[in-house]
Design an enzyme around this catalytic site. Structure first.
Site, PDB file in Angstrom:
ATOM      1  N   TYR A  66       0.836  -1.200   0.000  1.00  0.00           N
ATOM      2  CA  TYR A  66       0.000   0.000   0.000  1.00  0.00           C
ATOM      3  C   TYR A  66       0.873   1.253   0.000  1.00  0.00           C
ATOM      4  O   TYR A  66       2.042   1.237   0.396  1.00  0.00           O
ATOM      5  CB  TYR A  66      -0.916   0.027   1.228  1.00  0.00           C
ATOM      6  CG  TYR A  66      -0.170   0.264   2.522  1.00  0.00           C
ATOM      7  CD1 TYR A  66      -0.009   1.556   3.037  1.00  0.00           C
ATOM      8  CD2 TYR A  66       0.379  -0.798   3.228  1.00  0.00           C
ATOM      9  CE1 TYR A  66       0.689   1.762   4.214  1.00  0.00           C
ATOM     10  CE2 TYR A  66       1.073  -0.602   4.408  1.00  0.00           C
ATOM     11  CZ  TYR A  66       1.230   0.689   4.903  1.00  0.00           C
ATOM     12  OH  TYR A  66       1.927   0.909   6.057  1.00  0.00           O
ATOM     13  N   PHE A  76       2.306   9.670   3.392  1.00  0.00           N
ATOM     14  CA  PHE A  76       2.662   9.578   4.814  1.00  0.00           C
ATOM     15  C   PHE A  76       3.126   8.176   5.216  1.00  0.00           C
ATOM     16  O   PHE A  76       3.697   7.989   6.283  1.00  0.00           O
ATOM     17  CB  PHE A  76       1.484  10.018   5.701  1.00  0.00           C
ATOM     18  CG  PHE A  76       0.223   9.221   5.510  1.00  0.00           C
ATOM     19  CD1 PHE A  76       0.042   7.980   6.122  1.00  0.00           C
ATOM     20  CD2 PHE A  76      -0.810   9.730   4.722  1.00  0.00           C
ATOM     21  CE1 PHE A  76      -1.118   7.263   5.954  1.00  0.00           C
ATOM     22  CE2 PHE A  76      -1.969   8.999   4.540  1.00  0.00           C
ATOM     23  CZ  PHE A  76      -2.139   7.761   5.157  1.00  0.00           C
ATOM     24  N   ASP A  77       2.906   7.177   4.353  1.00  0.00           N
ATOM     25  CA  ASP A  77       3.357   5.820   4.673  1.00  0.00           C
ATOM     26  C   ASP A  77       3.335   4.980   3.407  1.00  0.00           C
ATOM     27  O   ASP A  77       2.481   5.176   2.535  1.00  0.00           O
ATOM     28  CB  ASP A  77       2.448   5.188   5.737  1.00  0.00           C
ATOM     29  CG  ASP A  77       3.038   3.933   6.347  1.00  0.00           C
ATOM     30  OD1 ASP A  77       4.237   3.676   6.138  1.00  0.00           O
ATOM     31  OD2 ASP A  77       2.308   3.210   7.063  1.00  0.00           O
ATOM     32  N   ILE A  96      -7.271   0.513  10.520  1.00  0.00           N
ATOM     33  CA  ILE A  96      -8.404   1.442  10.523  1.00  0.00           C
ATOM     34  C   ILE A  96      -9.631   0.776   9.912  1.00  0.00           C
ATOM     35  O   ILE A  96      -9.522  -0.175   9.127  1.00  0.00           O
ATOM     36  CB  ILE A  96      -8.058   2.744   9.757  1.00  0.00           C
ATOM     37  CG1 ILE A  96      -7.698   2.447   8.303  1.00  0.00           C
ATOM     38  CG2 ILE A  96      -6.941   3.509  10.461  1.00  0.00           C
ATOM     39  CD1 ILE A  96      -7.506   3.696   7.451  1.00  0.00           C
ATOM     40  N   TYR A 122      -8.437   8.015  10.956  1.00  0.00           N
ATOM     41  CA  TYR A 122      -7.902   8.315  12.285  1.00  0.00           C
ATOM     42  C   TYR A 122      -8.725   9.338  13.048  1.00  0.00           C
ATOM     43  O   TYR A 122      -8.344   9.744  14.154  1.00  0.00           O
ATOM     44  CB  TYR A 122      -6.445   8.785  12.165  1.00  0.00           C
ATOM     45  CG  TYR A 122      -5.525   7.671  11.718  1.00  0.00           C
ATOM     46  CD1 TYR A 122      -5.001   6.772  12.630  1.00  0.00           C
ATOM     47  CD2 TYR A 122      -5.207   7.516  10.374  1.00  0.00           C
ATOM     48  CE1 TYR A 122      -4.164   5.740  12.223  1.00  0.00           C
ATOM     49  CE2 TYR A 122      -4.387   6.487   9.953  1.00  0.00           C
ATOM     50  CZ  TYR A 122      -3.857   5.607  10.876  1.00  0.00           C
ATOM     51  OH  TYR A 122      -3.043   4.591  10.460  1.00  0.00           O
ATOM     52  N   PHE A 139      -5.661   5.426   0.049  1.00  0.00           N
ATOM     53  CA  PHE A 139      -4.685   4.338   0.063  1.00  0.00           C
ATOM     54  C   PHE A 139      -4.759   3.583  -1.256  1.00  0.00           C
ATOM     55  O   PHE A 139      -5.828   3.130  -1.667  1.00  0.00           O
ATOM     56  CB  PHE A 139      -4.984   3.348   1.200  1.00  0.00           C
ATOM     57  CG  PHE A 139      -4.867   3.928   2.573  1.00  0.00           C
ATOM     58  CD1 PHE A 139      -3.657   3.909   3.257  1.00  0.00           C
ATOM     59  CD2 PHE A 139      -5.975   4.496   3.185  1.00  0.00           C
ATOM     60  CE1 PHE A 139      -3.562   4.432   4.537  1.00  0.00           C
ATOM     61  CE2 PHE A 139      -5.890   5.025   4.458  1.00  0.00           C
ATOM     62  CZ  PHE A 139      -4.675   4.996   5.141  1.00  0.00           C
TER      63      PHE A 139
END
Length: 588
Positions: A66, A76-77, A96, A122, A139
């Site tokens: 992902y 961010f990731d 999540i 979040y 995502f």
């Protein structure tokens, strides 16, 4: 068995009505957006089509790549940046909410964009410093595969959950299970083996068909359905079987339909309990309570030897040797209303002697009981008792322990004393009045406990009980006396002698202590003579060896040596018989 049995999926209340059409060609079109929740909180955009029609179910381990972004494109990731796929268990809240919903809709090999509103990401708290409060996240997710490797990284058995089971229990080695299954060679349409409509029953530890089935069953919950991809090593290996070429990979669909819980309650398998009907609740009979059971006992050939019908139920008090040992042990592991089959080998039943009940029981017989626990007393637990109740209960248990001690039932007595101590051993919060009563009870209980442990040859534990009594009152002559007896058995003669001398300081005219001390001194003298003789022999041999070595060096005959003196000439041989022991009956 209809293979479609294994294709069901659990309903998910969060999914919109459009889920029923997820498999349509329209929704498989690249670029199409789909709302996965009624409130539009999770939106899926298909980027790359997946393969087949199956999607993962709750409880499956899924493996994904992902890339996570904010709406402005900030990454961010990313698992791709780390070069390692991300794994999580679907539907267990490990990620999540948007992921649990979105990934559940994906096919193997599929890539999609999941847009998750804050309530599915979040939320208000965010994930500082990278994800701000109330952020909508996107995502790009690729579903690589799903399934659990049951072979610790060997990929020998890959299990995919088709439908989650219920509860939390999973079968153990001795349990009897009933499964529905269908086994195929990978790529074939027709199964080479399948269960009857009623299922297939076997003991887990015995296995069935191939090693993979037993391993898989031990990982399943009641009612669970799963698909297994089985490497040859866990199938039939290099063996040719009818309909299965050597080194074939297998595909097995399996459902855990039911089970009977079976457990061994002794290290040697001499007490085995099989649950026929589950009981209620979690409370089991404790020691010293009255139980009531109905049922019968039989030999292995079916001969009924005891019956306990309605109106003539079996009633007894646990841990008081009122029934055979194995039965008592098993009943204390039953719940109210439980029906169980209890199998006892001879050492846990009637031993090697012939016993006459309703029918003669030959010596060495295995006995099978089929019993229902109708009821049992539920006494107050210590944490529910007032101080005065604890003191009273401890006193009653001590009295019963004394009765069993005097009747020679030392194991039962010991259990009574130890349970009594559990009520009063920790009395620091008691009132002064109850604390004084508790102290006197504890002194008596520790002394009685020690006397019982002496009879049971639990010498080290006897020392501990005597020491606890002396911690409460250093003037207890019986505590020194009994501890000295235990020390003698552990050959700690110096400690035994010190305790007897201390006892004589407290009671200089105590005849029993004097006799014990005199006997101990004779025993020490006898041991010294043995040691002197042993060491003298060793010294002789060492001297001879030394003389030979000197002779080799000097090229001469070895020098003659004389036997070293021993204590034999100075000490007379003493009788090592045990003297009469000081009173070891329990305290009242």
């Amino acid at each position: 068995m209809d293979a479609s049995t294994f294709d069901d999926r659990e309903d998910d209340m969060n999914l919109s009505g459009d889920e029923e059409g997820m498999e349509s060609m329209m929704e498989d079109q690249v670029g199409r957006e789909s709302k996965l929740t009624d409130d539009g909180g999770v939106v899926k955009t298909l980027l790359v089509q997946g393969k087949g029609w199956q999607t993962p179910a709750h409880g499956n381990d899924v493996h994904v790549h992902y890339v996570g972004k904010l709406l402005d494109g900030t990454v961010f990731d990313s698992s791709r940046d780390r070069g390692e796929p991300f794994k999580f268990t679907l539907g267990k809240g490990q990620v999540i909410k948007g992921w649990d919903v979105g990934v559940k809709s994906m096919k193997k090999g599929e890539t999609c964009l999941l847009t998750c509103q804050p309530d599915y990401a979040y939320g208000e708290r965010g994930s500082p410093p990278k994800i701000p409060s109330n952020a909508t996240l996107q995502f790009e997710v690729e579903l690589l595969y799903w399934g659990t490797d049951l072979t610790n990284g060997k990929h020998g058995i890959m299990k995919t959950i088709l439908k989650e089971g219920t509860g939390y229990e999973q079968p153990k080695d001795l349990w009897e299970v009933n499964i529905a299954y269908e086994a195929k060679v990978m790529g074939n349409v027709e199964p080479f083996s399948k269960s009857e409509e009623s299922g297939t029953a076997f003991v887990v530890n015995d296995g069935y068909l191939c090693p993979a089935i037993a391993l898989a069953v031990k990982s399943m919950k009641l009612g669970e359905r799963a698909s297994l991809e089985v490497a040859p090593e866990f199938g039939f290996g290099s063996e040719d079987r009818a309909g299965v070429p050597a080194n074939s990979t297998l595909e097995i669909n399996i459902e855990l339909k039911s089970w009977s819980k079976v457990e061994s309650l002794s290290n040697d398998g001499g007490i085995v309990k099989k649950v026929l009907t589950e009981g209620e609740g979690y409370t089991k009979p404790s020691g010293g309570v009255k139980v009531k059971l109905a049922g019968f006992a039989r030999l292995l050939d079916g001969t009924v030897v005891e019956e306990f019908p309605e109106g003539q139920e079996l009633e007894y008090v646990t841990e008081e040797e009122q029934v055979v040992t194995g039965l008592d042990t098993a009943v204390m592991q039953m719940n109210k209303g439980e029906k169980a089959e209890i199998t006892l080998t001879a050492p846990y039943a009637y031993g090697d002697e012939k016993v006459v009940q309703k029918t003669a029981i030959p010596g060495g017989s295995t006995i099978v009981y089929e019993l229902t626990l109708l009821d049992f007393e539920k006494g107050k637990e210590s944490w529910d008792m007032e101080e005065s109740e604890k003191v009273e209960a401890a006193g009653s248990l001590k009295d019963r322990g004394n009765m069993f001690f005097k009747n020679g039932k030392y194991s039962v007595a010991l259990k009574k004393y130890e349970k009594a101590l559990s009520y009063v051993e920790y009395d620091s919060a008691f009132s002064d009045e109850n604390k004084a009563k508790s102290k006197e009870l504890k002194k008596s209980l520790y002394l009685n406990d020690a006397a019982t442990k002496l009879r049971l040859n639990k010498h080290k534990e006897c020392v501990q009980s005597c020491t606890k009594a002396l911690d409460l009152d250093a003037s207890l002559v019986k505590a020194y006396f009994r501890r000295s007896q235990a020390y003698e058995h552990t050959v700690d003669y110096d400690l035994a002698e010190a305790d007897l001398k201390k006892a004589l300081e407290l009671e200089e005219d105590n005849v029993e202590v004097k006799k014990r001390l005199a006997n101990l001194k004779r025993k020490i003298a006898s041991q010294n003579r043995k040691d002197a003789k042993l060491y003298g022999s060793i010294f002789q041999k060492m001297a001879k060896i030394s003389a030979r070595e000197d002779a080799k060096i000097n090229d001469s005959e070895p020098a003659k040596t004389e036997n070293p003196p021993t204590m034999q000439a100075d000490l007379n041989k003493e009788n090592d018989a045990q003297p009469e022991q000081m009173e070891t009956e329990v305290a009242g």
